[in-house]
Design an enzyme around this catalytic site. Sequence first.
Site, PDB file in Angstrom:
ATOM      1  N   SER A  91       7.064  20.521   5.660  1.00 52.25           N
ATOM      2  CA  SER A  91       8.487  20.184   5.747  1.00 52.25           C
ATOM      3  C   SER A  91       9.395  21.351   5.374  1.00 52.25           C
ATOM      4  O   SER A  91      10.623  21.219   5.405  1.00 52.25           O
ATOM      5  CB  SER A  91       8.800  18.999   4.829  1.00 52.25           C
ATOM      6  N   TYR A  92       8.832  22.505   5.006  1.00 51.93           N
ATOM      7  CA  TYR A  92       9.658  23.641   4.615  1.00 51.93           C
ATOM      8  C   TYR A  92      10.278  24.284   5.848  1.00 51.93           C
ATOM      9  O   TYR A  92       9.592  24.736   6.757  1.00 51.93           O
ATOM     10  CB  TYR A  92       8.835  24.679   3.862  1.00 51.93           C
ATOM     11  N   GLY A  93      11.608  24.344   5.831  1.00 52.06           N
ATOM     12  CA  GLY A  93      12.374  24.813   6.975  1.00 52.06           C
ATOM     13  C   GLY A  93      13.350  23.733   7.380  1.00 52.06           C
ATOM     14  O   GLY A  93      12.980  22.565   7.523  1.00 52.06           O
TER      15      GLY A  93
END
Length: 392
Positions: A91-93
């Site tokens: 989920s990073y971004g």
Amino acid sequence: MAQINCIINPLTQTSSTNIPTLPSFNPKLPLIWPWQKVKLGPMSVSPIGFGTWAWGNQVLWGYEQSMDAELQRIFNLAVDNGINLFDTADSYGTGKLNGQSEKLLGKFITEFPGQKRIQDDIAIATKFAAYPWRLTPGQFVKACEASLDRLQIEQIGIGQLHWSTANYAPLQERALWDGLVAMYDKGLVKAVGVSNYGPKQLVKIHDYLKTRGVPLSSAQVQFSLLSIGDDQKDLLDISNSLGIRLISYSPLGLGMLTGKYSLSTLPRGPRGLLFGWILSGIEPLLATLREIAVKRKKTMSQVAINWCISNGTIPIPGVKTLNQAKENLGALGWRLSFDEVLQLEDAANQSPKRMIQNIFQTRSMRSWNKSNSKIVLERIKRADNIGIWKET
């Protein structure tokens, strides 16, 4: 707190009255010798890892794709100096850049100019979000396969559940656990771990995975001098008792422990609001960090990271500039004394403000301590031999 093994390095003592500036960084010897690595499941990893939350996050960290070249230099510098643990998440971004952190790591691993054996030794710890539409183990396996594609690797080091759903969707929790089992059984990950799990839920998933023949290798939690409440103390003791490695995220309190910010110099964006509320109430802690940094000829960041190491955890400070990477590396190769560790913790206890806890962190088991740990563990097991028990 769990037992702390500290080594005094008298060569770092100084009577200077100013915090030293960061020295030029050009080590001729490795910062991390092989025997200084720590066990993380079946792997041997560096005593600190690098966090990549900022890699792709435009809202909180101001990411721009023009930063990618510097991020690659950061990655190469870290690996060249013995860092082999990198933490990320699917989920990073933000927005269209969802998954960007994993994509960048995949690119940097593939293009790393060093020896292949060093490249192969890199351990990626990624986290899988408990999105409400991920309801079956098969959906978590697909999420893992998608991360493998973005990372351009054949096997993930640690596959972690990003958070527990026990507090709001307990029926989904078993699917998360079975998803970890499926990833492990299929050989998609070398080890499994969790993030943002409270003490009771940590014991529960440990015991469940054990019945499925899957060891729980790590537990990631917000752990720093700004975040050492009952949850963190309980988790540290339980993790040590069960052979789970605690990974400390946000060891610098999002930057508040670096000494670079004050009420008159707040960061831009959402962090500025949080800093403005907390900084006014942590002066005893900042003053003690500053005092020890001066004495040690270190920076406040290096002292704060070393405190996490001294507590037996693996800190994963975030990096988005080369200077930050070099400063983080300076937390290695020395150790706070036992008295310095206690001095820092006393200062933290004297500071009225604390870091806000992650909303997904399941709640604390207040009754946990070293003397009754076995009794509490047995009580939990008897109280809930089957099913999912919601944290209270």
